[in-house]
Design a protein around this motif. Structure first.
Motif, PDB file in Angstrom:
ATOM      1  N   PHE A  42       0.845  -1.203   0.000  1.00 30.62           N
ATOM      2  CA  PHE A  42       0.000   0.000   0.000  1.00 30.62           C
ATOM      3  C   PHE A  42       0.877   1.248   0.000  1.00 30.62           C
ATOM      4  CE2 PHE A  42      -1.897  -3.558   2.105  1.00 30.62           C
ATOM      5  CZ  PHE A  42      -3.203  -3.593   1.640  1.00 30.62           C
ATOM      6  N   ARG A  43       0.554   2.177  -0.879  1.00 28.14           N
ATOM      7  CA  ARG A  43       1.292   3.451  -0.895  1.00 28.14           C
ATOM      8  C   ARG A  43       0.311   4.575  -1.202  1.00 28.14           C
ATOM      9  NH1 ARG A  43       6.828   1.740  -4.252  1.00 28.14           N
ATOM     10  NH2 ARG A  43       7.182  -0.121  -2.978  1.00 28.14           N
ATOM     11  N   ASN A  44       0.434   5.647  -0.431  1.00 29.75           N
ATOM     12  CA  ASN A  44      -0.465   6.784  -0.640  1.00 29.75           C
ATOM     13  C   ASN A  44       0.083   7.637  -1.786  1.00 29.75           C
ATOM     14  OD1 ASN A  44      -2.508   8.556  -0.350  1.00 29.75           O
ATOM     15  ND2 ASN A  44      -1.912   9.293   1.677  1.00 29.75           N
ATOM     16  N   GLU A  45       0.031   7.089  -2.998  1.00 31.79           N
ATOM     17  CA  GLU A  45       0.601   7.755  -4.170  1.00 31.79           C
ATOM     18  C   GLU A  45      -0.121   9.066  -4.421  1.00 31.79           C
ATOM     19  OE1 GLU A  45       3.144   6.728  -5.785  1.00 31.79           O
ATOM     20  OE2 GLU A  45       3.312   4.564  -5.557  1.00 31.79           O
ATOM     21  N   ILE A  46       0.653  10.095  -4.685  1.00 33.19           N
ATOM     22  CA  ILE A  46       0.038  11.401  -4.933  1.00 33.19           C
ATOM     23  C   ILE A  46      -0.335  11.535  -6.398  1.00 33.19           C
ATOM     24  CG2 ILE A  46       0.440  13.899  -4.860  1.00 33.19           C
ATOM     25  CD1 ILE A  46      -0.030  12.313  -2.193  1.00 33.19           C
ATOM     26  N   VAL A  47       0.619  11.224  -7.252  1.00 32.98           N
ATOM     27  CA  VAL A  47       0.301  11.262  -8.676  1.00 32.98           C
ATOM     28  C   VAL A  47      -0.169   9.856  -9.039  1.00 32.98           C
ATOM     29  CG1 VAL A  47       1.161  11.811 -10.959  1.00 32.98           C
ATOM     30  CG2 VAL A  47       2.112  12.945  -8.972  1.00 32.98           C
ATOM     31  N   ALA A  48      -1.443   9.597  -8.767  1.00 34.58           N
ATOM     32  CA  ALA A  48      -1.963   8.255  -9.015  1.00 34.58           C
ATOM     33  C   ALA A  48      -2.777   8.307 -10.291  1.00 34.58           C
ATOM     34  CB  ALA A  48      -2.815   7.822  -7.838  1.00 34.58           C
ATOM     35  N   ARG A  49      -2.232   7.759 -11.354  1.00 35.33           N
ATOM     36  CA  ARG A  49      -2.964   7.768 -12.618  1.00 35.33           C
ATOM     37  C   ARG A  49      -2.397   6.635 -13.465  1.00 35.33           C
ATOM     38  NH1 ARG A  49       0.151  13.175 -14.665  1.00 35.33           N
ATOM     39  NH2 ARG A  49       2.111  12.116 -14.668  1.00 35.33           N
ATOM     40  N   GLN A  50      -2.801   6.608 -14.721  1.00 32.30           N
ATOM     41  CA  GLN A  50      -2.361   5.540 -15.623  1.00 32.30           C
ATOM     42  C   GLN A  50      -2.866   4.188 -15.163  1.00 32.30           C
ATOM     43  OE1 GLN A  50       1.729   6.712 -15.524  1.00 32.30           O
ATOM     44  NE2 GLN A  50       1.599   7.626 -17.554  1.00 32.30           N
ATOM     45  N   PHE A  51      -4.142   4.201 -14.715  1.00 33.71           N
ATOM     46  CA  PHE A  51      -4.856   2.935 -14.524  1.00 33.71           C
ATOM     47  C   PHE A  51      -4.132   2.074 -13.491  1.00 33.71           C
ATOM     48  CE2 PHE A  51      -6.430  -1.000 -17.022  1.00 33.71           C
ATOM     49  CZ  PHE A  51      -7.671  -0.970 -16.426  1.00 33.71           C
ATOM     50  N   VAL A  52      -3.944   0.772 -13.734  1.00 35.02           N
ATOM     51  CA  VAL A  52      -3.335  -0.075 -12.707  1.00 35.02           C
ATOM     52  C   VAL A  52      -1.815   0.076 -12.637  1.00 35.02           C
ATOM     53  CG1 VAL A  52      -5.201  -1.768 -12.685  1.00 35.02           C
ATOM     54  CG2 VAL A  52      -3.260  -2.107 -14.240  1.00 35.02           C
ATOM     55  N   PHE A  53      -1.270   1.023 -13.409  1.00 35.26           N
ATOM     56  CA  PHE A  53       0.183   1.220 -13.368  1.00 35.26           C
ATOM     57  C   PHE A  53       0.610   1.795 -12.005  1.00 35.26           C
ATOM     58  CE2 PHE A  53       4.098   3.587 -13.926  1.00 35.26           C
ATOM     59  CZ  PHE A  53       4.896   2.616 -14.511  1.00 35.26           C
ATOM     60  N   ARG A  54      -0.142   2.753 -11.513  1.00 37.20           N
ATOM     61  CA  ARG A  54       0.213   3.346 -10.217  1.00 37.20           C
ATOM     62  C   ARG A  54      -1.022   3.352  -9.328  1.00 37.20           C
ATOM     63  NH1 ARG A  54       4.786   5.617  -9.323  1.00 37.20           N
ATOM     64  NH2 ARG A  54       5.184   6.289 -11.445  1.00 37.20           N
TER      65      ARG A  54
END
Ligand code: GAP
Length: 515
Positions: free
Chosen positions: A249-261
């Motif tokens: 689990f990571r609280n990604e800030i730039v979370a986009r590109q589908f299941v990539f991030r």
């Protein structure tokens, strides 16, 4: 580029339409960067995991698996460095209020320079035709040299800023490169700040309050803290490895590109424990083994490349990524890291317990060094889908969408189809399906024309369709239709099992890795 983005959009909607991936909590408008796998997605994902697990634990006598808990003692994340150093450098645009990762913005700028250079090369290749010498052009063309120079200067400055952890310099690079926010179009940037990516929650309740714990941001630490348990209980001798598949689990800030991030994702990690001083040799060997694992899938060798790290993580003395050509460019799918003795030494320090190995050949104890191979299941899933997705024009002006998945990974291995829904053909088809279902994931389908049924199977990547017609009742033969070539052949029902097993077997795929 626009065309590639188009392909990516189509791939995302294909995943939803055909039961591969759904946005999580969709009826509540979704949850950012969290996804659910559907009926076909889970099969493909499980097959990928099995391919990885078997390649680690069956092909290597000295690699064993574990399954450690997601919740771990909070001091583990202090020892691993995640509490203090698992940060992303963030920058906000004051006008749009959008937040970006400063390092990602600069990487995108570097990619723009590369694009410009490649465009010049493509133009010249067209102009000069067969007589074009690419190396000479790249080395002498003034425009290409000018862009290359700018790119290299930026690259050196960026690598130094990252290594020095110099946040002011990262901001200055963004300003000097005149980078604008894609939403507001302005250059009105905040300072760059660090943001910790771990999710936390609370466990239990004591008079002093509950204990703050973290959702693991990597599975690796579960392996390190079990190193001695496995070594002793399995009587393992160095070198040996411990493999694990599990959620992170990571609280990604730039979370986009589908299941990539994603914010919740799955990792397949293997820590290989070696003698100090031998780690770089093993690092090179594991690079080779892992790239062979990827290439054995047959998606095209040119779709993979290594990318050596400019900035080494706090624990590493060598690191590389295996990148795959996604519809949005070459992107990291797997990391291979030489982690030195950082983790074990640090856990020794924080836990006060000895984590050393007695080497009978050297007659001495030491803290082993570690080579790690770490691959995201979801990124692997995306790379397999992206590498398999094809739109093909057919004779007569029709088109078909086909997933040319490696047969061993395909969710459904064969579809059994009666030509018509009468005359005893469905009964015969079901009889064949009921026999084969013990060996393969089979689907039975009798609805719509045979052409439409083929299209549905193409769309989920089923390598074989078996059609039962009136002749089958007398000659006990069926027609096998091959997904990729659409060619058909007549074969005895009795041979079906062995013909299909040969093509879809994971065993044959594993043999191709030639470990
Ligand atoms: N134990 C080392 C480690 O975790 P990493 O490079 O941070 O290294 C390893 O992650 C792999 O995990 C990446 O190569 C990627 O495939 C996957 N991964 C990391 N963050 C991810 C995310 N937010 N969403 C999906 N996959 C991710």
């Amino acid at each position: 580029m626009a065309q590639q983005e188009d392909v990516f959009k189509k791939l995302v909607s294909h995943c939803k339409e055909y039961g591969f991936v759904f946005p999580s909590s969709e009826i509540y408008d979704g949850l950012g960067a969290v996804y659910d796998y559907g009926q076909n997605g889970v099969e493909l994902k499980n097959n990928i995991k099995k391919y990885w697990w078997d390649s680690m634990t069956l092909l290597h006598d000295n690699v064993v698996g574990i399954d450690s808990a997601i919740f771990m003692h909070p001091t583990i994340w202090k020892a691993s460095g995640h509490v203090d150093a698992f940060n992303d450098p963030l920058i906000d645009n004051k006008d749009s209020k959008k937040r970006y990762r400063a390092d990602v913005l600069i990487e995108e700028q570097l990619a723009k320079y590369d694009d410009k250079i490649n465009k010049e090369v493509e133009k010249a290749a067209k102009r000069f035709g067969d007589s074009f010498d690419e190396a000479q052009f790249r080395g002498t063309n003034p425009r290409v040299l000018e862009i290359t120079e700018k790119r290299d200067v930026l690259h050196t400055r960026f690598a130094k800023a990252l290594n020095d952890n110099n946040l002011e310099e990262l901001r200055q690079i963004i300003v000097d490169e005149e980078m604008v926010c894609p939403v507001s179009g302005t250059r009105n940037w905040t300072e760059v700040r660090q943001f910790n990516l771990m999710f936390s929650t609370e466990m239990g309740s004591t008079s002093d309050g509950a204990m703050k714990i973290y959702l693991r941001p990597e599975t690796a630490q579960g392996i390190f803290v079990n190193f001695l348990n496995v070594q002793k209980s399995g009587r393992m001798k160095i070198p040996f490895g411990i493999a694990q598949i599990g959620k992170a689990f990571r609280n990604e800030i730039v979370a986009r590109q589908f299941v990539f991030r994603m914010r919740e994702f799955e990792q397949m990690e293997m820590q290989f424990f070696v003698r100090p001083g031998e780690e770089l040799n093993w690092f090179a060997q594991w690079k080779e083994t892992r790239i062979r694992w990827h290439k054995a899938l047959g998606l095209g060798d040119r779709k993979y490349r290594f990318h050596d790290h400019d900035k080494l993580a706090h624990y590493a003395n060598a690191a590389t990524d295996i990148e795959f050509e996604m519809p949005f460019g070459f992107k990291e799918v797997e990391g291979i890291h030489s982690r030195t003795d950082f983790d074990l030494s640090s856990h020794e320090k924080y836990s006060g317990k000895k984590l050393q190995y007695f080497d009978p050949e050297l007659n001495q104890s030491y803290t082993p060094y570690v080579i790690e191979t770490s691959i995201g299941v979801d990124r692997m899933f995306l790379s397999v889908l992206a590498g398999s997705y094809c739109e093909e024009a057919l004779e007569g002006g029709d088109t078909r969408v086909v997933l040319k998945l490696p047969p061993a990974l395909a969710p459904v291995k064969l579809a059994v189809l009666p030509l018509v829904k009468k005359d005893g053909l469905p009964e015969k088809a079901l009889e064949i399906r009921n026999e084969l279902k013990f060996s393969f994931n089979c689907q039975y389908d009798e609805k719509d024309s045979i052409g439409k049924r083929y299209r549905r199977q193409d769309a989920i990547g089923t390598p074989y369709c078996v059609t039962i017609d009136h002749d089958t009742l007398n000659d006990h033969q069926v027609t096998i239709r091959h997904r990729d070539t659409m060619q058909q052949e007549r074969v005895p029902v009795a041979d079906l099992q062995s013909i299909i097993a040969e093509k879809v077997s994971l065993k044959n795929l594993l043999k191709q890795i030639k470990s």
